[in-house]
Scaffold this motif. Structure first.
Motif, PDB file in Angstrom:
ATOM      1  N   THR A 153       0.828  -1.199   0.000  1.00  0.00           N
ATOM      2  CA  THR A 153       0.000   0.000   0.000  1.00  0.00           C
ATOM      3  C   THR A 153       0.863   1.249   0.000  1.00  0.00           C
ATOM      4  N   ALA A 154       2.119   1.132   0.400  1.00  0.00           N
ATOM      5  CA  ALA A 154       3.012   2.286   0.365  1.00  0.00           C
ATOM      6  C   ALA A 154       3.283   2.700  -1.075  1.00  0.00           C
ATOM      7  N   ALA A 155       3.251   1.754  -1.997  1.00  0.00           N
ATOM      8  CA  ALA A 155       3.460   2.096  -3.393  1.00  0.00           C
ATOM      9  C   ALA A 155       2.285   2.892  -3.947  1.00  0.00           C
ATOM     10  N   LEU A 156       1.130   2.742  -3.359  1.00  0.00           N
ATOM     11  CA  LEU A 156      -0.051   3.457  -3.815  1.00  0.00           C
ATOM     12  C   LEU A 156      -0.313   4.729  -3.017  1.00  0.00           C
ATOM     13  N   ALA A 157       0.430   4.931  -1.956  1.00  0.00           N
ATOM     14  CA  ALA A 157       0.155   6.057  -1.070  1.00  0.00           C
ATOM     15  C   ALA A 157       0.505   7.371  -1.746  1.00  0.00           C
ATOM     16  N   GLU A 158      -0.391   8.307  -1.629  1.00  0.00           N
ATOM     17  CA  GLU A 158      -0.126   9.657  -2.080  1.00  0.00           C
ATOM     18  C   GLU A 158       0.292  10.454  -0.862  1.00  0.00           C
ATOM     19  N   CYS A 159       0.407  11.726  -1.032  1.00  0.00           N
ATOM     20  CA  CYS A 159       0.816  12.563   0.097  1.00  0.00           C
ATOM     21  C   CYS A 159      -0.207  12.483   1.209  1.00  0.00           C
ATOM     22  N   GLU A 160       0.282  12.239   2.406  1.00  0.00           N
ATOM     23  CA  GLU A 160      -0.606  12.149   3.546  1.00  0.00           C
ATOM     24  C   GLU A 160      -1.091  13.542   3.923  1.00  0.00           C
ATOM     25  N   GLY A 170      -1.379  16.854   5.849  1.00  0.00           N
ATOM     26  CA  GLY A 170      -0.396  17.619   6.590  1.00  0.00           C
ATOM     27  C   GLY A 170       0.971  17.635   5.956  1.00  0.00           C
ATOM     28  N   ARG A 171       1.185  16.928   4.879  1.00  0.00           N
ATOM     29  CA  ARG A 171       2.477  16.894   4.212  1.00  0.00           C
ATOM     30  C   ARG A 171       2.291  17.421   2.806  1.00  0.00           C
ATOM     31  N   THR A 172       3.166  18.306   2.386  1.00  0.00           N
ATOM     32  CA  THR A 172       3.083  18.882   1.062  1.00  0.00           C
ATOM     33  C   THR A 172       4.074  18.171   0.159  1.00  0.00           C
ATOM     34  N   CYS A 173       3.609  17.722  -0.987  1.00  0.00           N
ATOM     35  CA  CYS A 173       4.465  17.057  -1.956  1.00  0.00           C
ATOM     36  C   CYS A 173       4.679  17.982  -3.149  1.00  0.00           C
ATOM     37  N   PHE A 174       5.863  17.913  -3.724  1.00  0.00           N
ATOM     38  CA  PHE A 174       6.214  18.764  -4.848  1.00  0.00           C
ATOM     39  C   PHE A 174       6.741  17.904  -5.987  1.00  0.00           C
ATOM     40  N   GLU A 175       6.546  18.377  -7.199  1.00  0.00           N
ATOM     41  CA  GLU A 175       7.188  17.784  -8.362  1.00  0.00           C
ATOM     42  C   GLU A 175       8.675  18.127  -8.291  1.00  0.00           C
ATOM     43  N   PRO A 176       9.548  17.331  -8.923  1.00  0.00           N
ATOM     44  CA  PRO A 176      10.977  17.630  -8.854  1.00  0.00           C
ATOM     45  C   PRO A 176      11.333  19.024  -9.371  1.00  0.00           C
ATOM     46  N   ASP A 177      10.685  19.473 -10.460  1.00  0.00           N
ATOM     47  CA  ASP A 177      10.970  20.811 -10.984  1.00  0.00           C
ATOM     48  C   ASP A 177      10.633  21.897  -9.966  1.00  0.00           C
ATOM     49  N   GLU A 231      13.126  17.189  -0.949  1.00  0.00           N
ATOM     50  CA  GLU A 231      11.899  16.897  -1.683  1.00  0.00           C
ATOM     51  C   GLU A 231      12.160  16.570  -3.151  1.00  0.00           C
ATOM     52  N   ILE A 232      13.399  16.710  -3.594  1.00  0.00           N
ATOM     53  CA  ILE A 232      13.733  16.435  -4.996  1.00  0.00           C
ATOM     54  C   ILE A 232      13.899  14.936  -5.161  1.00  0.00           C
ATOM     55  N   ASN A 233      12.868  14.284  -5.688  1.00  0.00           N
ATOM     56  CA  ASN A 233      12.866  12.837  -5.879  1.00  0.00           C
ATOM     57  C   ASN A 233      12.560  12.550  -7.336  1.00  0.00           C
ATOM     58  N   ALA A 234      13.560  12.203  -8.111  1.00  0.00           N
ATOM     59  CA  ALA A 234      13.318  11.908  -9.518  1.00  0.00           C
ATOM     60  C   ALA A 234      13.895  10.540  -9.877  1.00  0.00           C
ATOM     61  N   ASN A 235      15.220  10.412  -9.853  1.00  0.00           N
ATOM     62  CA  ASN A 235      15.865   9.141 -10.143  1.00  0.00           C
ATOM     63  C   ASN A 235      17.215   9.105  -9.437  1.00  0.00           C
ATOM     64  N   ASP A 236      17.952   8.018  -9.622  1.00  0.00           N
ATOM     65  CA  ASP A 236      19.211   7.850  -8.897  1.00  0.00           C
ATOM     66  C   ASP A 236      20.268   8.868  -9.320  1.00  0.00           C
ATOM     67  N   LEU A 237      20.324   9.182 -10.616  1.00  0.00           N
ATOM     68  CA  LEU A 237      21.305  10.147 -11.101  1.00  0.00           C
ATOM     69  C   LEU A 237      21.038  11.522 -10.492  1.00  0.00           C
TER      70      LEU A 237
END
Length: 128
Positions: free
Chosen positions: A22-29, A31-38, A77-83
């Motif tokens: 279910t963690a793979a399906l979880a969106e932002c909980e 009270g927590r703000t999620c941002f796109e990498p850009d 908060e910058i989560n895109a890929n390993d590189l």
């Protein structure tokens, strides 16, 4: 009984491997703000620029340290890929160096570290 136990165990393991987390399906909980990498990159660069302007305008060290801390928190908060993550960690090391220089009250080297961090965070857009 000797046959039933391994049969039930293998059925249970097969069912649990087929189900996904279910963690793979979880969106932002809440009270927590999620941002796109850009967005996260741009916000981090803005905080670094604010810290540089604070140094140029002669702000006190506590204010500058607060801005650097905000930039460090935003860079996580910058989560895109390993590189991108490796490049982000190298850029964040310059934030750590700048923080150390501000603590020693050496604002000129801190400004140069912040300038390098700003350049490296801006370059992260090329790796998305």
């Amino acid at each position: 009984m000797k046959l039933l136990k391994p049969l039930l165990l293998s059925a249970f393991l097969g069912a649990s491997m087929g189900a996904f987390s279910t963690a793979a399906l979880a969106e932002c909980e809440d009270g927590r703000t999620c941002f796109e990498p850009d967005e996260a990159i741009n916000m981090t660069v803005e905080k670094i620029m604010e810290a540089r302007h604070a140094i140029d305008n002669g702000a006190d060290n506590a204010t500058i340290l607060g801005l650097i801390r905000d930039a460090k928190n935003l860079n996580k908060e910058i989560n895109a890929n390993d590189l991108v993550d490796r490049k982000r960690q190298k850029a964040a090391s310059y934030l750590n160096k700048a923080r150390g220089e501000v603590r020693k009250a050496a604002l000129q080297p801190a400004d140069s570290h912040l300038l390098e961090a700003e350049k490296r965070f801006k370059d992260l857009h090329n790796f998305l």
